[in-house]
Design a protein around this motif. Structure first.
Motif, short mmCIF file in Angstrom:
data_model
loop_
_atom_site.label_atom_id
_atom_site.label_comp_id
_atom_site.label_asym_id
_atom_site.label_seq_id
_atom_site.Cartn_x
_atom_site.Cartn_y
_atom_site.Cartn_z
N SER A 1 57.30 31.08 -3.30
CA SER A 1 57.93 31.44 -2.03
C SER A 1 58.05 32.95 -1.87
N MET B 1 64.62 30.51 2.27
CA MET B 1 63.53 30.41 3.25
C MET B 1 64.04 30.10 4.65
N ALA C 1 58.49 33.74 4.25
CA ALA C 1 57.56 32.85 3.54
C ALA C 1 56.92 31.84 4.47
#
Length: 381
Positions: free
Chosen positions: A240, A280, A289
């Motif tokens: 990520s 995220m 990401a």
């Protein structure tokens, strides 16, 4: 088609999982989940997931919007690939990218031309020296290139063994004869201290590894190389982070120093990712990401004893691991659309272990789920 299996829903609140009773000393065992794990859990064995497994019940699944001149001996303990399977997959190529010898200090990293050590591998783990030019010139837009990133406490030999074990699980579950390149990302995760200091040190190293991997992914993208990423535990955190850095994000106060790339459409597979469940999201540390993800497959475990105490390695007191909670909220993709995620809680079959091997050898069907990436990276939604 793979894409047809994705259902988009929006998760606005987190799901609360009931916890089994645990002993007060669990936090010690939790830290050890990232540290020494019994070797038997990671030794490659001849056991495999049968190709004729019964189709699993997916009612609990969630789809959320949200690879010489001098050959090194084969790795001891690595089972031979069945002859019929070897013949069927003879077009696959294997690479090893080693970053163990270069700095993990983000301030001193050479991101103009990282000094990766690159080898070609065979299916038994024997290495033939190669180089970056060979790796880059071998890219082929007609075949996927999957990069596997291992977790913590893996020395160089074990990383190869584990990477080939995972490859075999995917190979047995692929639904087409599409040839691919399998790349093992070997990062400095050897045991170098005890208890929490080791885990915290490795958590910091994921920043530099994310930047190195982002540099490589940029080369993939510029060469139109269809790519997929698979990461376990801290490997998921590297994955990520690399996608975030590719999109121009910073890690450890450093960027790759190149123009940002978004819309790379990389397919991602995460197993028990040791990454903060909020990172995220739109305001998270790895918030960019999703700008480079096409689809995601995630296997998590709400009983994982190591990930339960993820907060011990976090600067946020109430932090929870994505590999423990499962998907919550994710930033949109580069075009503003929700991120398709296929997720499954594997607690029933993995138990409270932080064991990559159990995801593949038990009925969580990790081999089949990750094998889907081989085909899906060739088809952008």
């Amino acid at each position: 088609m793979f894409a047809a299996t994705w259902i988009l829903i929006t998760i606005m609140t987190a799901t609360v999982h009931a916890e089994p009773s645990q002993t007060p000393s669990e936090w010690t065992d939790a830290a050890n989940g990232f540290l020494p794990t019994p070797s038997s859990l990671f030794e490659t064995t001849a056991k495999t997931v049968a190709h004729s497994e019964t189709t699993p019940d997916f009612e609990d699944d969630i789809a959320v919007s949200i690879e010489s001149s001098q050959i090194v001996p084969a790795i001891p303990g690595m089972p031979a690939m069945p002859q019929s399977l070897s013949a069927d997959l003879r077009c696959d190529r294997f690479w090893l990218i080693n970053t163990r010898h270069i700095t993990c200090n983000t301030c001193r990293m050479n991101l103009s031309q990282p000094n990766f050590r690159i080898d070609r591998l065979d299916r038994c783990g024997r290495r033939s020296p190669s180089n970056l030019d060979d790796y880059l010139s071998s890219m082929d837009s007609s075949r996927p290139r999957i990069i596997y990133v291992h977790g913590n406490r893996r020395d160089a030999q074990t990383a190869i063994k584990q990477g080939l074990f995972v490859y075999q699980q995917l190979a047995r579950n692929r639904v087409t004869d599409q040839p691919m390149d399998w790349v093992i990302w070997s990062w400095p995760s050897d045991a170098n201290s005890i208890f929490l200091s080791d885990v915290r040190d490795k958590a910091q190293r994921t920043n530099s590894q994310g930047l190195y991997l982002a540099w490589l992914l940029r080369e993939h993208t510029l060469r139109s190389q269809p790519s997929g990423l698979i990461g376990f535990s801290f490997g998921g955190r590297i994955v990520s982070g690399s996608l975030h850095a590719l999109a121009g994000g910073s890690l450890g106060r450093r960027t790759i120093g190149e123009p940002a790339i978004t819309g790379a459409n990389i397919d991602v597979g995460l197993l028990a990712p040791a990454v903060d469940s909020t990172w995220m999201s739109s305001g998270g540390y790895h918030r960019l990401a999703t700008q480079n993800i096409n689809r995601m497959v995630m296997l998590y475990n709400h009983r994982d004893i190591a990930l339960k105490y993820f907060k011990l390695i976090s600067t946020t007191p109430d932090a929870q691991a994505l590999g423990y909670t499962g998907p919550r909220c994710f930033a949109p993709r580069h075009d503003g659309t929700p991120l398709p995620i296929r997720a499954r809680d594997c607690a029933q079959t993995v138990g409270n272990h932080h064991s990559e091997k159990r995801y593949y050898e038990h009925t969580c069907y990790a081999g089949r789920e990750m094998a889907s990436l081989i085909d899906s990276v060739m088809h952008v939604d």
